[in-house]
Design a protein around this motif. Structure first.
Motif, mmCIF file in Angstrom:
data_model
loop_
_atom_site.group_PDB
_atom_site.id
_atom_site.type_symbol
_atom_site.label_atom_id
_atom_site.label_comp_id
_atom_site.label_asym_id
_atom_site.label_seq_id
_atom_site.Cartn_x
_atom_site.Cartn_y
_atom_site.Cartn_z
ATOM 1 N N PRO A 11 -41.732 17.668 -20.727
ATOM 2 C CA PRO A 11 -43.072 17.769 -21.313
ATOM 3 C C PRO A 11 -44.035 16.718 -20.776
ATOM 4 O O PRO A 11 -45.250 16.916 -20.768
ATOM 5 C CB PRO A 11 -42.822 17.580 -22.810
ATOM 6 N N PHE A 12 -43.499 15.571 -20.359
ATOM 7 C CA PHE A 12 -44.307 14.463 -19.835
ATOM 8 C C PHE A 12 -43.507 13.757 -18.741
ATOM 9 O O PHE A 12 -42.284 13.783 -18.747
ATOM 10 C CB PHE A 12 -44.636 13.436 -20.926
ATOM 11 N N ASN B 54 -44.852 10.488 -17.808
ATOM 12 C CA ASN B 54 -45.355 9.111 -17.885
ATOM 13 C C ASN B 54 -44.837 8.363 -19.105
ATOM 14 O O ASN B 54 -45.493 7.453 -19.607
ATOM 15 C CB ASN B 54 -46.890 9.114 -17.884
ATOM 16 N N ARG B 55 -43.661 8.727 -19.583
ATOM 17 C CA ARG B 55 -43.036 8.007 -20.687
ATOM 18 C C ARG B 55 -41.646 7.555 -20.261
ATOM 19 O O ARG B 55 -40.973 8.215 -19.467
ATOM 20 C CB ARG B 55 -42.965 8.892 -21.942
ATOM 21 N N ASN C 143 -43.493 19.444 -14.629
ATOM 22 C CA ASN C 143 -44.100 18.664 -15.704
ATOM 23 C C ASN C 143 -45.081 19.572 -16.431
ATOM 24 O O ASN C 143 -46.124 19.948 -15.886
ATOM 25 C CB ASN C 143 -44.833 17.444 -15.120
ATOM 26 N N GLY D 63 -47.006 19.052 -19.116
ATOM 27 C CA GLY D 63 -48.274 18.352 -19.270
ATOM 28 C C GLY D 63 -49.052 18.632 -20.527
ATOM 29 O O GLY D 63 -49.458 17.718 -21.225
ATOM 30 N N ASP D 64 -49.277 19.914 -20.832
ATOM 31 C CA ASP D 64 -50.050 20.252 -22.024
ATOM 32 C C ASP D 64 -49.653 21.650 -22.484
ATOM 33 O O ASP D 64 -48.806 22.317 -21.876
ATOM 34 C CB ASP D 64 -51.556 20.159 -21.765
ATOM 35 N N ASP E 286 -47.683 17.889 -32.445
ATOM 36 C CA ASP E 286 -47.991 17.982 -31.019
ATOM 37 C C ASP E 286 -47.580 19.359 -30.499
ATOM 38 O O ASP E 286 -46.438 19.783 -30.691
ATOM 39 C CB ASP E 286 -47.208 16.893 -30.266
ATOM 40 N N MET F 228 -46.747 20.259 -27.699
ATOM 41 C CA MET F 228 -45.633 20.178 -26.762
ATOM 42 C C MET F 228 -44.301 20.212 -27.486
ATOM 43 O O MET F 228 -43.266 20.521 -26.906
ATOM 44 C CB MET F 228 -45.742 18.910 -25.913
ATOM 45 N N THR G 157 -46.950 5.129 -27.457
ATOM 46 C CA THR G 157 -47.550 4.185 -26.519
ATOM 47 C C THR G 157 -47.666 2.818 -27.183
ATOM 48 O O THR G 157 -47.674 2.702 -28.417
ATOM 49 C CB THR G 157 -48.960 4.634 -26.080
#
Length: 338
Positions: free
Chosen positions: A68-69, A71-72, A97, A99-100, A187, A189, A223
């Motif tokens: 789903p992402f 950048n984590r 990925n 992404g959204d 979310d 996602m 985050t």
């Protein structure tokens, strides 16, 4: 200039298809023809394309990984582990990925990896029945990471029990007003940790005879900045919590920063516990739940590759694996360690 298969065909006086069959050692090529092709290939120093050989064999030696992402921390660890395991096995990684929400819908509608992979790994997505049906229709082995579904390989941890162990620890330290910094359960996602870790938090409160308070549940969006903002809201309550459970170490880092910015002490004024045990957590003396991310990814990837190699129609007897987590107690939740 590098010789092509067309050059070999011209030198041997045969078709490209015959060159391909001869070089692959298929039986429907006359011995004299095979010899001409092999001699021509040797004279031209021709090296067959691995990609072409894959196509000819019907195998891609590629596994698709859907996340789903990217950048984590969790998904970066998964991608790195899966790629390394595939590379050692001579396989390539095809990464998707999502992404959204739009990217997710498009992926499951179109299934762009169709005919491009020998197997598929899905990382930490709560899938709808229609999405499982789309995966089944690929007619490729599928492995799930972070969730479980009958009829699929899977490797995961028990997020509910792990989160409960973190909150149980805070309760054992005498805390009765415990805040939650979590991910967005709405979310689109729909990845699994926010749902399951919130359930574990609530289960622990219920078992301790404590009532859930919606004010004590704040979103941190996995985050550091989100964790800090969630902690700011929690510390601003008239009856502020004396302990915080963050569903990830990133959010716990943000909470630690906000607690100290507010002039409060950790853990004397506010105790903090995270989830993951990322490399920085020991340096920051953060109590946390250690989850074996790499072990989960390696386990399901290895078993998926075995299933691909065996070309089995049925899953092994025990396709679902649950790996253990560990409560790691450090200075952010206790003044003296056990």
């Amino acid at each position: 200039m590098v010789a092509s298969i067309e050059d070999v065909a011209r030198r041997a006086g045969v078709s490209i298809a015959t060159v391909s069959r001869a070089l692959r050692g298929l039986p429907d090529v006359a011995a004299a023809t095979r010899d001409r092709v092999m001699t021509a290939a040797a004279d031209l120093n021709y090296v067959a394309s691995p990609f072409a050989a894959r196509l000819a064999s019907g195998r891609t030696t590629t596994v698709g990984l859907v996340v789903p992402f990217v950048n984590r921390w969790f998904f970066a660890e998964v991608i790195s582990t899966v790629e390394s395991a595939l590379r050692r096995a001579g396989f390539d990684l095809l990464l998707y990925n999502l992404g959204d929400e739009e990217g997710r819908a498009r992926f499951f509608d179109v299934m762009p990896m169709r005919k491009r992979v020998d197997g598929v790994l899905i990382a930490s997505l709560v899938l709808e029945d229609t999405e499982f049906e789309a995966l089944t229709e690929l007619s490729r082995p599928v492995g799930l990471l972070g969730l479980e579904r009958h009829g699929f390989l899977s490797a995961r941890i028990d997020d509910v029990a792990a989160a409960r162990s973190a909150v149980d620890h805070l309760v054992a330290q005498g805390h009765r007003r415990i805040g939650l910094i979590g991910g967005d359960t709405d979310d689109p996602m729909a990845f699994t940790p926010p749902l399951h870790r919130r359930d574990g938090y609530r289960d622990a409160l219920r078992a301790a005879g404590l009532s859930a308070d919606p004010e004590l549940e704040q979103l941190g969006y996995f985050t550091v900045e989100g964790g800090q903002e969630a902690a700011r809201r929690l510390l601003g309550l008239a009856d502020r919590p004396t302990a915080l459970f963050a569903e990830s170490d990133e959010m716990a880092y943000g909470a630690l920063r906000e607690i100290r910015r507010a002039g409060l002490r950790v853990p004397e004024d506010v105790a903090v516990i995270g989830f993951d045990d990322q490399p920085l957590s020991e340096l920051m003396d953060l109590s946390t739940v250690r989850q074996p991310v790499a072990d989960q990814a390696l386990d399901v990837t290895t078993r998926l590759l075995t299933l691909i190699a065996d070309a089995a129609d049925e899953l092994p007897r025990d396709p679902a694996v649950v790996l253990p987590t560990e409560l790691v107690v450090r200075g952010s939740s206790v003044t003296s360690r056990p």
